[in-house]
Design an enzyme around this catalytic site. Structure first.
Site, PDB file in Angstrom:
ATOM      1  N   HIS A  29       0.601  -1.336  -0.131  1.00 11.93           N
ATOM      2  CA  HIS A  29       0.396   0.000   0.117  1.00 11.93           C
ATOM      3  C   HIS A  29       1.232   1.041  -0.364  1.00 11.93           C
ATOM      4  CE1 HIS A  29       0.217   0.764   4.530  1.00 11.93           C
ATOM      5  NE2 HIS A  29      -0.291  -0.647   3.793  1.00 11.93           N
ATOM      6  N   HIS A  83      -6.611  -8.647  13.967  1.00 10.67           N
ATOM      7  CA  HIS A  83      -6.524  -7.338  12.814  1.00 10.67           C
ATOM      8  C   HIS A  83      -7.820  -7.554  10.976  1.00 10.67           C
ATOM      9  CE1 HIS A  83      -4.434  -3.681  10.794  1.00 10.67           C
ATOM     10  NE2 HIS A  83      -4.167  -4.267  10.826  1.00 10.67           N
ATOM     11  N   GLU A  85      -6.699  -5.846   8.780  1.00 12.07           N
ATOM     12  CA  GLU A  85      -6.663  -5.918   7.455  1.00 12.07           C
ATOM     13  C   GLU A  85      -6.665  -7.034   6.278  1.00 12.07           C
ATOM     14  OE1 GLU A  85      -2.867  -2.597   7.859  1.00 12.07           O
ATOM     15  OE2 GLU A  85      -3.151  -2.955   5.680  1.00 12.07           O
ATOM     16  N   ASP A  87      -4.075  -7.749   4.741  1.00 13.91           N
ATOM     17  CA  ASP A  87      -2.806  -9.062   4.263  1.00 13.91           C
ATOM     18  C   ASP A  87      -2.653 -10.008   5.996  1.00 13.91           C
ATOM     19  OD1 ASP A  87      -2.821  -6.806   6.202  1.00 13.91           O
ATOM     20  OD2 ASP A  87      -0.531  -6.611   6.293  1.00 13.91           O
ATOM     21  N   HIS A 149      -2.429  -0.442  14.436  1.00 11.60           N
ATOM     22  CA  HIS A 149      -2.576   0.773  14.111  1.00 11.60           C
ATOM     23  C   HIS A 149      -3.210   0.621  13.698  1.00 11.60           C
ATOM     24  CE1 HIS A 149      -1.944  -0.988   9.271  1.00 11.60           C
ATOM     25  NE2 HIS A 149      -2.067  -1.687  10.003  1.00 11.60           N
ATOM     26  N   ASP A 168       1.047  -6.711  14.405  1.00 12.54           N
ATOM     27  CA  ASP A 168       1.307  -5.769  13.240  1.00 12.54           C
ATOM     28  C   ASP A 168       2.836  -5.006  14.267  1.00 12.54           C
ATOM     29  OD1 ASP A 168       0.367  -6.081  10.826  1.00 12.54           O
ATOM     30  OD2 ASP A 168      -0.885  -4.194  10.865  1.00 12.54           O
ATOM     31  N   TYR A 196       9.380  -0.036   9.292  1.00 13.52           N
ATOM     32  CA  TYR A 196       8.560  -0.469   9.421  1.00 13.52           C
ATOM     33  C   TYR A 196       7.824   0.707  10.321  1.00 13.52           C
ATOM     34  CZ  TYR A 196       4.033  -3.514  10.097  1.00 13.52           C
ATOM     35  OH  TYR A 196       2.705  -4.010  10.263  1.00 13.52           O
ATOM     36  N   HIS A 229       4.800  -9.877  10.440  1.00 17.78           N
ATOM     37  CA  HIS A 229       5.103  -9.465   9.473  1.00 17.78           C
ATOM     38  C   HIS A 229       6.878 -10.250  10.341  1.00 17.78           C
ATOM     39  CE1 HIS A 229       2.032  -7.919   6.749  1.00 17.78           C
ATOM     40  NE2 HIS A 229       1.954  -7.087   8.290  1.00 17.78           N
TER      41      HIS A 229
HETATM   42 FE   FE2 Z   1      -1.737  -3.771   9.499  1.00 10.76          FE
HETATM   43 FE   FE2 Z   2       0.568  -6.525   8.464  1.00  9.20          FE
END
Ligand code: FE2
Ligand code: FE2
Ligand code: FMN
Length: 403
Positions: A29, A83, A85, A87, A149, A168, A196, A229
């Site tokens: 992104h 989370h 998101e 990913d 986040h 994350d 990151y 990650h």
């Molecule tokens: Fe995220």
């Molecule tokens: Fe992530």
């Protein structure tokens, strides 16, 4: 896909890594992921397996194959989504349909955000902040980490293994065949960890500091930090926690970032003289020509800098596009405690520097000097002025940082 192509990796007594390594990822992104990434999912093996997060949708079968290497996927009774998101949740709806778990848990905001993304009828149960649940005979305590986040972000602590699933947080975009941080090059970990933080977590630095305090106040023993990650940390956790405390504090260092672009080399020549002036004055400097660097590179360098210098020629009454991009991106990530200045060459109207200054002011960057604007090609005297400009910034940096 059968389980033979991919297998799980053991992380701790009950926990297995069942994620995917994305070697080809270069753009996450808008964040340039120079070393790829991983989407970490975990399987906690107790009375029944519990799946912690999933992966980006195209890696679904790889994740299921890793699960199948240690358990029958149909036996997974619980999935926890930390989370919403994509990913981590992209594969979730299909994985629910395939595995058919009894329960799927997410934070209260997670339930809402997953529904707003997938618009399906999956039944997801909310866990509350500080709630402890026994899942498959193992005890999990969930901590909401709103806006770290996303509003739905949460982390959890697995008591039996003294392990934090940190989502994350404490992650990095790094594709590596070595799952554990202690098996990887420490310089790469620092570089990618910092990158990151600067590109994802920076605006939420005050929340990072609060979370570190909260974890401390819980008085729990943590042996392993397992993010979603990059590598898993089972040694030197103090190093990682120390990095986060430092980065979240954003104490300025005696170091300047000079980001610039150019059409006919005038602004570039100014940038080089300014860099020499900074060096004369004892400041470290990152010289960043934006024709070959990315907005993510700039943020990573800014994290531990004290000054942000933006060099742009005027083009059609405005800022050169690569610098407009950097400024738009940096404004959103809200770096703190910076001084700054604009510089650049122009031909006739010369609006770009004032526009840069307006944005720097909006960002709360303290303008250390008025912009250095030069008409067309700088001569020897003009380059002398540029070098002085660099020296003057170095003097201000020394004042602020005491070094
Ligand atoms: Fe995220
Ligand atoms: Fe992530
Ligand atoms: C496509 C183009 C558009 C330009 N538009 C402006 C302008 O609107 N106002 C201005 O003052 N100079 C303008 N200029 C002149 C440049 O700002 C000037 O040539 C400057 O010295 C270029 O610096 P550089 O060598 O760092 O690219 C323009 C130049 C080009 C090539």
């Amino acid at each position: 896909m059968s389980g033979s192509g991919f297998s799980a990796i053991k992380v701790s007594e009950h926990v297995w890594w069942v994620g995917a390594v994305d070697w080809a990822l270069r753009d996450f992104h808008g964040y340039s992921t120079q070393r790829g990434s991983t989407y970490n999912a975990y399987l906690v093996m107790g009375e029944y397996p519990v799946l912690i997060d999933t992966v980006k949708a195209p890696f679904r079968d790889e994740m299921l194959a890793r699960v199948a290497s240690v358990a029958n996927p149909a036996d997974v009774k619980v999935i926890v989504s930390h989370h919403a998101e994509m990913d981590h949740s992209g594969a979730l709806p299909q994985v629910i349909d395939i595995i058919k778990p009894d329960k799927v848990y997410a934070s209260q905001m997670g339930v809402k955000n997953l529904a707003a993304q997938f618009h399906d009828s999956h039944d997801i149960t909310a866990v509350k902040d500080s709630e402890t649940l026994k899942l498959g005979g193992q005890s999990f305590t969930f901590l909401e980490t709103r806006m770290l986040h996303w509003p739905d972000s949460m982390i959890s602590y697995l008591h039996e293994d003294e392990l934090v699933f940190s989502q994350d947080g404490f992650g990095m975009h790094l594709a590596t065949p070595k799952l554990f941080a202690d098996e990887n090059d420490p310089a790469v970990l620092l570089d990618e960890g910092r990158r990151y933080f600067a590109n994802i977590l920076l605006p939420y630095s005050p929340l990072v500091l609060k979370l570190l305090e909260r974890i401390q106040s819980l008085g729990i023993s943590i042996k392993t930090i397992a993010p979603d990650h990059g590598p898993v940390w089972r040694k030197d956790l103090g190093t990682l926690l120390g990095w986060y405390a430092k980065w979240a504090t954003q104490k300025p260092e005696n170091r300047a970032v000079v980001a610039y672009d150019t059409m006919w080399q005038s602004t570039a020549t100014m940038a080089r003289s300014i860099a020499d002036g900074l060096r004369d004055g004892g400041s470290d400097v990152a010289v960043m020509p934006m024709n070959c660097m990315t907005r993510s590179d700039v943020m990573s360098e800014l994290l531990c800098a004290g000054a942000f210098l933006v060099g742009t020629p005027t083009i059609n009454n405005t800022i050169f596009p690569t610098l407009a991009d950097v400024l738009a991106y940096a404004r959103g990530l809200k770096p703190k405690n910076l001084i700054g200045a604009a510089f650049g060459s122009y031909g006739w109207s010369g609006e770009a520097c004032a526009q840069v200054e307006a944005t720097l002011r909006e960002m709360g960057v303290e303008l250390a000097l008025p912009a250095l604007k030069l008409r067309f090609v700088p001569d020897g005297a003009a380059l002398g002025q540029s070098r002085e400009f660099g020296r003057a910034i170095a003097a201000k940096l020394r004042e602020r940082t005491g070094s």
